[in-house]
Motif scaffolding. Sequence first.
Motif, short mmCIF file in Angstrom:
data_model
loop_
_atom_site.label_atom_id
_atom_site.label_comp_id
_atom_site.label_asym_id
_atom_site.label_seq_id
_atom_site.Cartn_x
_atom_site.Cartn_y
_atom_site.Cartn_z
N ALA A 42 9.26 40.66 19.26
CA ALA A 42 7.83 40.52 18.94
C ALA A 42 7.50 39.09 18.52
CB ALA A 42 7.43 41.51 17.85
N GLU A 43 8.37 38.49 17.73
CA GLU A 43 8.14 37.12 17.28
C GLU A 43 8.12 36.15 18.46
OE1 GLU A 43 10.20 39.21 13.79
OE2 GLU A 43 10.14 39.38 15.95
N CYS A 44 9.04 36.36 19.37
CA CYS A 44 9.12 35.53 20.56
C CYS A 44 7.88 35.68 21.43
CB CYS A 44 10.38 35.91 21.34
SG CYS A 44 10.66 35.01 22.86
N LEU A 45 7.44 36.91 21.62
CA LEU A 45 6.24 37.16 22.41
C LEU A 45 5.02 36.54 21.76
CD1 LEU A 45 4.84 38.42 24.82
CD2 LEU A 45 4.73 40.57 23.53
N TRP A 79 -1.93 36.14 17.84
CA TRP A 79 -1.03 37.19 18.33
C TRP A 79 0.06 37.44 17.31
CZ3 TRP A 79 -2.00 40.39 22.16
CH2 TRP A 79 -3.03 40.04 23.05
N ARG A 80 0.45 36.42 16.57
CA ARG A 80 1.46 36.59 15.53
C ARG A 80 0.98 37.62 14.51
NH1 ARG A 80 2.77 36.19 10.60
NH2 ARG A 80 4.67 35.32 9.82
N ALA A 81 -0.24 37.48 14.03
CA ALA A 81 -0.78 38.42 13.04
C ALA A 81 -0.87 39.83 13.63
CB ALA A 81 -2.14 37.95 12.55
N ALA A 86 1.54 45.27 13.85
CA ALA A 86 2.02 46.39 14.68
C ALA A 86 3.49 46.69 14.41
CB ALA A 86 1.79 46.08 16.15
N LYS A 87 4.28 45.63 14.25
CA LYS A 87 5.71 45.82 13.98
C LYS A 87 5.90 46.49 12.63
CE LYS A 87 10.08 43.28 13.90
NZ LYS A 87 10.71 41.97 14.11
#
Length: 99
Positions: A42-45, A79-81, A86-87
């Motif tokens: 998720a962090e990478c995306l 997108w990070r937030a 979501a994670k």
Amino acid sequence: MSWNEEWAAAATCQKSRPDELFVRGAEQHKAKVVCAACPVRAECLAEALDNRIEWGVWGGMTERERRAVLRKRPNVTSWRALLAAAKEAHLEAVETASA
């Protein structure tokens, strides 16, 4: 497992050669397999989406897939937030289900 600020050091692809992740066509499916079990997917995306990275497989998505996501949600400013929330929600649901 919460959001990892130093995600690149924990990425599964650290063991891969860059030319294995920046490929075209059917070879992208092989690159996405590397991402499948990555703990910082998720962090990478989020990095790729927030910075509009155009090449390679990031967070298990090809550039074409990322462009489609960006077109569908053009008003997302971070997108990070979004992905961090979501994670966290997913991890809480998993903990609740296993309790």
